[in-house]
Design an enzyme around this catalytic site. Structure first.
Site, PDB file in Angstrom:
ATOM      1  CE  LYS A 283      -4.385  -1.891   0.844  1.00  0.00           C
ATOM      2  NZ  LYS A 283      -5.414  -2.276   1.796  1.00  0.00           N
TER       3      LYS A 283
ATOM      4  NE  ARG B  67      -7.782  -8.144   0.088  1.00  0.00           N
ATOM      5  CZ  ARG B  67      -7.219  -7.438  -0.903  1.00  0.00           C
ATOM      6  NH1 ARG B  67      -6.174  -6.686  -0.690  1.00  0.00           N
ATOM      7  NH2 ARG B  67      -7.735  -7.499  -2.122  1.00  0.00           N
TER       8      ARG B  67
HETATM    9  N1  HH2 Z   1      -7.524  -3.701   0.321  1.00  0.00           N
HETATM   10  C1  HH2 Z   1      -7.806  -3.720  -0.989  1.00  0.00           C
HETATM   11  C2  HH2 Z   1      -8.914  -4.447  -1.479  1.00  0.00           C
HETATM   12  N2  HH2 Z   1      -9.691  -5.160  -0.639  1.00  0.00           N
HETATM   13  N3  HH2 Z   1     -10.192  -5.892   1.546  1.00  0.00           N
HETATM   14  C3  HH2 Z   1      -9.936  -5.886   2.851  1.00  0.00           C
HETATM   15  N4  HH2 Z   1     -10.722  -6.593   3.695  1.00  0.00           N
HETATM   16  N5  HH2 Z   1      -8.885  -5.180   3.391  1.00  0.00           N
HETATM   17  C4  HH2 Z   1      -8.054  -4.439   2.601  1.00  0.00           C
HETATM   18  O1  HH2 Z   1      -7.116  -3.806   3.135  1.00  0.00           O
HETATM   19  C5  HH2 Z   1      -8.303  -4.421   1.176  1.00  0.00           C
HETATM   20  C6  HH2 Z   1      -9.404  -5.171   0.677  1.00  0.00           C
HETATM   21  C7  HH2 Z   1      -6.943  -2.954  -1.940  1.00  0.00           C
HETATM   22  O2  HH2 Z   1      -5.866  -3.732  -2.407  1.00  0.00           O
HETATM   23  P1  HH2 Z   1      -5.830  -4.477  -3.833  1.00  0.00           P
HETATM   24  O3  HH2 Z   1      -6.935  -5.483  -3.938  1.00  0.00           O
HETATM   25  O4  HH2 Z   1      -4.477  -5.030  -4.049  1.00  0.00           O
HETATM   26  O5  HH2 Z   1      -6.032  -3.291  -4.885  1.00  0.00           O
HETATM   27  P2  HH2 Z   1      -7.248  -2.835  -5.794  1.00  0.00           P
HETATM   28  O6  HH2 Z   1      -8.365  -2.408  -4.892  1.00  0.00           O
HETATM   29  O7  HH2 Z   1      -6.673  -1.704  -6.609  1.00  0.00           O
HETATM   30  O8  HH2 Z   1      -7.676  -4.012  -6.645  1.00  0.00           O
END
Ligand code: HH2
Length: 294
Positions: free
Chosen positions: A235, A269
């Protein structure tokens, strides 16, 4: 700061037909973004074959659950309609669930969750914590699914300004407690609800200072009494603290997740499963998995 070893809070987490023991080791939720625009791996797994192969690799690397998402939450990301989100995620959910893996669907839409649960998913990861689509908790309850309720004050695409907190940790704890009540009223058993403070800028609505305050006082979130999920992987705050670009944030992600585990979070996660599993094995070997409090 003196630290006092504590017994890890006794917890189990129910996800459909499984009851996870969270007292012995961290659960790793491996991320699979079937999207063109996710902030760190956008486009890498848009092809279902690649996403499925990646899921198999993450399980081999030590993931307990696979979190499959078809819509990015990155600020400025393009909202995806239900049909497209199902088109992206369903083949991947179906194939990985058929291999016996525990699949989580990362969505804010009840219709997407329903399709995934019918195809064998066991967990709904709702970044709005039930605030977005009020049918989502009900659908999860219908299938006996586990539910991850994340704290997010704004909308999933980051177009609302972050709130002005007086005491971010206390206010976010109060909000998560209220979310749990709403989810239970929708029929979700307490034992199936995990909570997540939502570590991130943009749609997750926190500043760097607020993220650091939340991480420092994770014990307050743990004290709510539900399994705690933490997602720091790659992040932007890690880049802000270290200067590392998104593709080089693994060391910072490991540091943040080890800290979270030490403070009582039980579900991590992450994108980089093998490295996280190794770091946890060494950390837990040395500390005996003890939790510390301030
Ligand atoms: N962060 C992201 C997406 N979903 N769900 C939970 N429970 N907690 C988190 O911190 C979280 C989440 C964002 O990360 P990522 O999926 O890698 O990115 P993007 O939203 O751009 O697909």
């Amino acid at each position: 700061m003196p630290v006092k070893p504590l017994t890890r809070p006794a917890h189990t987490w129910k996800t459909r037909d499984r009851e996870w023991n969270l007292t012995e080791r961290a659960l790793i939720l491996g991320v699979i973004n079937v999207t063109p625009d996710s902030f760190s791996d956008g486009g890498d797994f848009l092809d279902p074959g690649k996403a499925i192969a990646h899921g198999e690799k993450l399980v081999q690397d030590g993931a307990d659950l696979l979190d499959i998402g078809g819509e990015s939450t990155r600020p400025g990301s393009i909202p995806v309609d239900v049909e497209e989100e199902i088109r992206r995620t369903l083949p991947v959910v179906k194939a990985l669930a058929a291999r016996g893996f525990t699949v989580s669907i990362d969505t804010v839409k009840a219709a997407v969750a329903k399709a995934a649960l019918k195809a064998g998913a066991c967990v709904v990861n709702d970044i709005t914590g039930g605030r977005g689509d009020s049918d989502l908790p009900r659908v999860a309850a219908e299938f006996g699914a586990g539910y991850i309720a994340m704290h997010m004050p704004g909308d999933p695409h980051g177009s609302t300004p972050p709130p002005e907190y007086q005491d971010p940790v206390a206010e976010i704890c109060a909000d998560l407690t209220e979310r749990i009540e709403v989810l239970e009223a929708a029929g979700l058993p307490s034992a199936s609800i995990a909570i997540d403070p939502g570590i991130g800028y943009g749609s997750f609505g926190k500043t760097l200072e607020q993220i650091l305050a939340l991480m420092a006082r994770l014990d307050k979130i743990v004290a709510i009494g539900h399994p705690v999920v933490i997602g720091c992987s790659r992040k932007t705050f890690i880049g802000d603290l270290s200067g590392a670009p998104v593709e080089d944030r693994l060391p910072g992600s490991l540091a943040a997740h080890l800290w979270a585990w030490q403070r009582g979070a039980q579900i991590l996660r992450v994108h980089d499963v093998a490295a996280t599993r190794q770091a946890l094995a060494v950390w837990s070997g040395i500390t005996g998995g003890a939790v510390t409090e301030q």
